[in-house]
Enzyme design. Structure first.
Site, PDB file in Angstrom:
ATOM      1  CB  SER A 215      -0.925   0.001   1.226  1.00  0.00           C
ATOM      2  OG  SER A 215      -1.810   1.105   1.201  1.00  0.00           O
ATOM      3  CG  ASP A 216       2.872   4.909  -1.570  1.00  0.00           C
ATOM      4  OD1 ASP A 216       3.853   4.708  -0.826  1.00  0.00           O
ATOM      5  OD2 ASP A 216       2.658   5.988  -2.144  1.00  0.00           O
ATOM      6  CB  THR A 217      -1.006   6.957   2.024  1.00  0.00           C
ATOM      7  OG1 THR A 217      -1.713   5.764   2.366  1.00  0.00           O
ATOM      8  CG2 THR A 217      -1.929   8.157   2.264  1.00  0.00           C
TER       9      THR A 217
ATOM     10  CB  ALA B  57      -2.609   2.697  -4.408  1.00  0.00           C
TER      11      ALA B  57
END
Length: 199
Positions: free
Chosen positions: A72-74, A109
């Protein structure tokens, strides 16, 4: 869920917030942080950027395991510009001053590698900040909370008092959109309802 239970998935992230969010819906994760280059590509949109990193983290994290692997990445995005983690007090001040009294987007994501291949999604949440006073920025920096947070703030911490309203997923702003994550994991055979079920 007992601590001796076997992990149901691998989490390719060092974020304690993501681990805690998964635990909150009954999912025990094996934590294996990965090191990937997080430099945006030339001309890359914020949405494409977070999706690419989430997929890459899941891909690298899946090496050596049969467990479904979540990456995940923010990104905090203001006027199309990605605001990363502050590198200094002055940098944090610049970001919080820019966010003050404005609406920005938080893009998170999620990608899950597993039996169904690579599945992913990107969730966009609109966050409205009230005007933030200069002395509040100084006091907030002094807490140590903004130092490793995208955009220089943590909605699950003291910065919650700066947030006037949001449209979208609160958990996505924290670091993992739980509705969408649970749906992706279910497609990979991981259900939060199987946690703690009688054997």
């Amino acid at each position: 869920m007992a601590e001796t239970d076997s992990p149901m998935l691998r989490l390719a992230s060092a974020s304690p917030r993501r681990r805690e969010l998964l635990a909150s819906i009954g999912l025990l994760a094996e934590v294996r942080p990965v090191d990937v280059d997080e430099t945006p590509l030339a001309g890359e949109s914020a949405g494409a950027y977070v999706l690419r990193l989430a997929r890459r983290k899941a891909q690298v994290g899946a090496v050596g395991t049969r467990l479904p692997t979540l990456g995940s990445d923010t990104a905090v995005v203001l006027d199309g510009r990605i605001l990363g983690k502050p590198v200094s007090r002055g940098h944090a001040r610049e970001m919080l001053e820019a966010l003050s009294g404005r609406v920005h987007e938080v893009m998170t994501a999620v990608a899950v590698s597993g039996p169904q291949g690579m599945l992913d999604t990107c969730v966009v949440t609109r966050v409205a900040m009230r005007p933030i006073e200069s002395h509040e920025i100084d006091a907030y920096w002094a807490t140590g909370e903004p130092a490793d947070k995208a955009g220089g703030y943590a909605i699950q911490g003291r910065a919650a008092i700066f947030v006037e309203r949001l449209e979208g997923s609160h958990s996505a702003v924290v670091g993992l959109p739980l509705f969408e994550t649970a749906r992706l994991l279910a497609r990979q055979g991981v259900s939060c309802w199987s946690a703690g079920a009688p054997s």
